[in-house]
Design a protein around this motif. Structure first.
Motif, PDB file in Angstrom:
ATOM      1  N   GLY A 276     -65.170  65.673  11.258  1.00 37.17           N
ATOM      2  CA  GLY A 276     -65.268  66.029   9.842  1.00 37.17           C
ATOM      3  C   GLY A 276     -64.573  67.309   9.452  1.00 37.17           C
ATOM      4  N   ALA A 277     -63.789  67.909  10.365  1.00 30.84           N
ATOM      5  CA  ALA A 277     -63.132  69.176  10.028  1.00 30.84           C
ATOM      6  C   ALA A 277     -62.135  68.998   8.892  1.00 30.84           C
ATOM      7  N   TYR A 278     -61.513  67.813   8.786  1.00 29.24           N
ATOM      8  CA  TYR A 278     -60.525  67.580   7.727  1.00 29.24           C
ATOM      9  C   TYR A 278     -61.171  67.506   6.351  1.00 29.24           C
ATOM     10  N   ARG A 279     -62.500  67.346   6.289  1.00 28.49           N
ATOM     11  CA  ARG A 279     -63.207  67.220   5.013  1.00 28.49           C
ATOM     12  C   ARG A 279     -63.737  68.557   4.524  1.00 28.49           C
ATOM     13  N   ARG A 280     -63.556  69.591   5.274  1.00 29.71           N
ATOM     14  CA  ARG A 280     -64.141  70.877   4.920  1.00 29.71           C
ATOM     15  C   ARG A 280     -63.538  71.423   3.632  1.00 29.71           C
ATOM     16  N   THR A 281     -64.362  72.133   2.853  1.00 33.32           N
ATOM     17  CA  THR A 281     -63.906  72.771   1.621  1.00 33.32           C
ATOM     18  C   THR A 281     -63.688  74.260   1.872  1.00 33.32           C
ATOM     19  N   TRP A 282     -62.473  74.722   1.616  1.00 34.54           N
ATOM     20  CA  TRP A 282     -62.116  76.123   1.818  1.00 34.54           C
ATOM     21  C   TRP A 282     -61.938  76.872   0.501  1.00 34.54           C
ATOM     22  N   ILE A 283     -61.618  76.172  -0.580  1.00 38.56           N
ATOM     23  CA  ILE A 283     -61.228  76.833  -1.824  1.00 38.56           C
ATOM     24  C   ILE A 283     -62.426  77.003  -2.750  1.00 38.56           C
ATOM     25  N   GLY A 284     -62.191  77.721  -3.850  1.00 37.49           N
ATOM     26  CA  GLY A 284     -63.242  77.929  -4.834  1.00 37.49           C
ATOM     27  C   GLY A 284     -64.209  79.003  -4.396  1.00 37.49           C
ATOM     28  N   TYR A 285     -65.154  79.287  -5.259  1.00 40.21           N
ATOM     29  CA  TYR A 285     -66.170  80.279  -4.915  1.00 40.21           C
ATOM     30  C   TYR A 285     -67.028  79.797  -3.753  1.00 40.21           C
ATOM     31  N   ARG A 286     -67.413  78.513  -3.790  1.00 41.55           N
ATOM     32  CA  ARG A 286     -68.280  77.995  -2.730  1.00 41.55           C
ATOM     33  C   ARG A 286     -67.544  77.910  -1.392  1.00 41.55           C
ATOM     34  N   GLY A 287     -66.303  77.422  -1.412  1.00 44.69           N
ATOM     35  CA  GLY A 287     -65.554  77.338  -0.167  1.00 44.69           C
ATOM     36  C   GLY A 287     -65.272  78.696   0.444  1.00 44.69           C
ATOM     37  N   SER A 288     -64.930  79.672  -0.386  1.00 42.38           N
ATOM     38  CA  SER A 288     -64.679  81.024   0.117  1.00 42.38           C
ATOM     39  C   SER A 288     -65.949  81.637   0.689  1.00 42.38           C
ATOM     40  N   ARG A 289     -67.063  81.364   0.039  1.00 45.65           N
ATOM     41  CA  ARG A 289     -68.345  81.883   0.523  1.00 45.65           C
ATOM     42  C   ARG A 289     -68.654  81.334   1.919  1.00 45.65           C
ATOM     43  N   GLN A 290     -68.472  80.024   2.102  1.00 46.64           N
ATOM     44  CA  GLN A 290     -68.751  79.426   3.406  1.00 46.64           C
ATOM     45  C   GLN A 290     -67.795  79.940   4.468  1.00 46.64           C
ATOM     46  N   THR A 291     -66.546  80.182   4.088  1.00 46.88           N
ATOM     47  CA  THR A 291     -65.582  80.719   5.044  1.00 46.88           C
ATOM     48  C   THR A 291     -65.996  82.101   5.537  1.00 46.88           C
ATOM     49  N   LEU A 292     -66.487  82.933   4.628  1.00 50.18           N
ATOM     50  CA  LEU A 292     -66.973  84.258   5.033  1.00 50.18           C
ATOM     51  C   LEU A 292     -68.150  84.138   5.992  1.00 50.18           C
ATOM     52  N   PHE A 293     -69.061  83.211   5.700  1.00 53.92           N
ATOM     53  CA  PHE A 293     -70.197  83.013   6.602  1.00 53.92           C
ATOM     54  C   PHE A 293     -69.731  82.581   7.990  1.00 53.92           C
ATOM     55  N   ASP A 294     -68.764  81.663   8.039  1.00 55.98           N
ATOM     56  CA  ASP A 294     -68.278  81.167   9.328  1.00 55.98           C
ATOM     57  C   ASP A 294     -67.551  82.252  10.115  1.00 55.98           C
ATOM     58  N   LEU A 295     -66.770  83.075   9.419  1.00 52.37           N
ATOM     59  CA  LEU A 295     -66.105  84.189  10.091  1.00 52.37           C
ATOM     60  C   LEU A 295     -67.132  85.165  10.668  1.00 52.37           C
ATOM     61  N   ALA A 296     -68.132  85.498   9.875  1.00 55.36           N
ATOM     62  CA  ALA A 296     -69.156  86.442  10.334  1.00 55.36           C
ATOM     63  C   ALA A 296     -69.962  85.852  11.486  1.00 55.36           C
ATOM     64  N   ASN A 297     -70.300  84.573  11.404  1.00 54.77           N
ATOM     65  CA  ASN A 297     -71.067  83.952  12.485  1.00 54.77           C
ATOM     66  C   ASN A 297     -70.251  83.861  13.768  1.00 54.77           C
ATOM     67  N   GLY A 298     -68.937  83.667  13.635  1.00 49.56           N
ATOM     68  CA  GLY A 298     -68.098  83.663  14.823  1.00 49.56           C
ATOM     69  C   GLY A 298     -68.115  84.996  15.542  1.00 49.56           C
ATOM     70  N   LEU A 299     -68.021  86.073  14.788  1.00 50.54           N
ATOM     71  CA  LEU A 299     -68.101  87.406  15.394  1.00 50.54           C
ATOM     72  C   LEU A 299     -69.492  87.680  15.942  1.00 50.54           C
ATOM     73  N   LEU A 300     -70.511  87.254  15.195  1.00 58.94           N
ATOM     74  CA  LEU A 300     -71.885  87.502  15.622  1.00 58.94           C
ATOM     75  C   LEU A 300     -72.186  86.790  16.929  1.00 58.94           C
ATOM     76  N   GLY A 301     -71.719  85.541  17.052  1.00 57.22           N
ATOM     77  CA  GLY A 301     -71.957  84.810  18.289  1.00 57.22           C
ATOM     78  C   GLY A 301     -71.226  85.414  19.470  1.00 57.22           C
ATOM     79  N   ALA A 302     -70.021  85.928  19.226  1.00 53.65           N
ATOM     80  CA  ALA A 302     -69.256  86.527  20.319  1.00 53.65           C
ATOM     81  C   ALA A 302     -69.878  87.828  20.807  1.00 53.65           C
ATOM     82  N   HIS A 303     -70.582  88.527  19.932  1.00 56.28           N
ATOM     83  CA  HIS A 303     -71.165  89.815  20.302  1.00 56.28           C
ATOM     84  C   HIS A 303     -72.555  89.693  20.893  1.00 56.28           C
ATOM     85  N   GLN A 304     -73.139  88.491  20.848  1.00 58.48           N
ATOM     86  CA  GLN A 304     -74.490  88.309  21.367  1.00 58.48           C
ATOM     87  C   GLN A 304     -74.452  88.036  22.870  1.00 58.48           C
TER      88      GLN A 304
END
Length: 475
Positions: free
Chosen positions: A411-439
């Motif tokens: 389902g990666a091809y169905r992901r929404t990146w644009i708009g306010y909602r897509g940008s918000r989710q992208t920020l969450f995913d970026l932060a969670n990626g860093l958070l997981g790497a630091h744990q």
């Protein structure tokens, strides 16, 4: 203005680039009842089809003229005429995208001349739209091939104001939207909903959200695309109130449409982040002549809150990004907007939008260049397609998958990146990626003077307890 650093090696190691025929095929797949026909060897079409099937996880309609050694040397006109005749007679498509490959471009095949001969010999297929596009593998990439196909559609199928009765604004609620290849089917669905919230009617060109959105059709398997932009819609592009173009790679095609129809043109390099979406919202509000819906104001406030929540993780975070030019620009802009540091920005081909990317340097290269830059500049997070998974594993860094192809996530091809909602989710995913790497797990500290709980020094004696501590590595 970013400095463009050209490649300095004679070969590609782990190529980032995808071919022009693949990009042009993707544009044709956004039309209703259409099929791409690649003029070249069978392997040329097989390469593109494997990428599409693994990315979208759908059956992909794709045909080839399947040149052999003899026709490649002696001439391929007969193979092309036979291939066109077979596709038109067997499938009866509404549109055929006639695309060249590296083999036929090197051979020097003139597809425009051959198409003219085909029209003369087969008048029974005059109702089938055929658009020829020159897309050599050895030049450009996915974005340039996609843009060439869209521009060819406009040139061949959109009537000019002088030659037809179209008039800009005759349909005041219609909005043309030229959609770049960096937009996913999920992005296009979100874009439709956003435009419709202003009581406007979007006409997407091409519309992958309808043809490659991952749905079970009622009918049996079709050798053509099911859904997408109807070919008949090109005749009405000049009646729209305005044209939006998303992605700098489509700017030449959008300018050609504006010249032919006279519709006002609004350009957007991307729709990632707060500033870009604010521009889009205010543009739509101006076209529609109405206030911004409360739902969008709420989504904007949610994005602002997400920027605050993730700032402590993403601020000063070191990102390494590899993507085609339009997508690279979008990701770098969002990273800079949140306060991250882009330590590596690599793309596959030269494009004018690269100079507007807010970084010091943009490298034209491959995945080996990404790996070296990320390691040298101590990157903390990678962004790129599924081919970067090996790089992320070797560097022991988290990877946020984006771009094309994405074949190792459902389902990666169905992901929404644009708009306010897509940008918000992208920020969450970026932060969670860093958070997981630091744990990383913290090993418990055992004092030299504290015996292991299951040992009793008073029962075993001091020497036994000391020996036990030495044996377990505490001493």
């Amino acid at each position: 203005m970013a400095e463009i650093v050209r490649r300095n090696k004679p070969l590609s190691v782990s190529p980032l680039k995808t071919s022009q025929p693949l990009g042009a095929s993707l544009a044709i797949l956004g039309l209703d009842r259409a099929i791409p026909l690649l003029h070249g060897a069978q392997g040329c079409a097989a390469f593109a089809k494997v990428f599409f099937v693994r990315h979208f996880r759908e059956p992909i309609p794709l045909q080839t003229t399947a040149l052999d050694q003899i026709s490649s040397i002696m001439g391929a006109d007969d193979s092309l005429l036979e291939g066109l005749s077979t596709v038109c007679e067997k499938h009866r498509p509404a549109a055929v995208g006639l695309l060249t490959t590296g083999l036929t471009e090197t051979q020097g095949t003139d597809i425009h001349r051959v198409l003219k001969i085909f029209r003369e010999r087969h008048p029974e297929f005059r109702a089938i739209r055929i658009v020829p596009v020159n897309t050599p593998d050895f030049s450009g990439g996915l974005e340039s091939g996609f843009a060439a196909a869209v521009q060819a559609m406009i040139d061949h199928w959109t009537p000019s104001v002088a030659a037809s009765g179209v008039r800009p604004g005759r349909r005041p609620r219609q909005i043309n939207v030229l959609c770049g290849p960096s937009l996913t089917p999920g992005d296009l669905e979100a874009l439709k909903e956003l435009i419709e919230s202003f009581d406007l009617h979007p006409l997407l060109l091409p519309d992958l959200s309808d043809s490659l959105d991952g749905h079970l059709a009622i009918d049996e398997f079709s050798p053509l695309t099911t859904g997408g932009t109807p070919v008949a819609a090109f005749a009405a592009l000049g009646d729209a109130a305005a044209t939006l173009v998303i992605g700098a790679s489509l700017y030449p095609a959008a300018e050609r449409l504006a010249q032919r129809t006279g519709t006002p043109l609004h350009r957007f390099d991307h729709l990632w982040g707060l500033e870009a979406n604010d521009r889009l919202i205010m543009t739509l509000a101006g076209i529609a002549g109405c206030p911004v819906p409360a739902r969008l104001e709420r989504q904007r406030a949610q994005l602002q809150d997400a920027m605050l929540d993730t700032h402590f993780l993403l601020g000063q975070a070191r990102l390494a990004i590899a993507a085609d030019a339009d997508l690279l620009h979008a990701a770098c802009t969002l990273g800079v907007e949140i306060g991250a540091e882009i330590v590596a920005a690599v793309t596959s081909c030269r494009a004018t939008v690269l100079e507007r990317i807010p970084v010091a340097q943009v490298h034209i290269g491959d995945l080996e260049d990404v790996e070296q830059l990320a390691q040298r500049n101590e990157a903390e997070l990678l962004l790129g397609n599924s081919h970067m998974a090996d790089v992320a594993q070797r560097l022991a860094l988290p990877l946020l998958r984006m771009g094309f192809p994405l074949y190792d996530q459902i389902g990666a091809y169905r992901r929404t990146w644009i708009g306010y909602r897509g940008s918000r989710q992208t920020l969450f995913d970026l932060a969670n990626g860093l958070l997981g790497a630091h744990q990383q797990p913290v090993m418990p500290y055992h004092s030299l003077y504290s015996p292991k709980p299951d040992h009793r020094p008073e029962e075993h004696g001091h020497e036994t307890a000391t020996a036990s501590m030495d044996r377990h590595g505490w001493h």
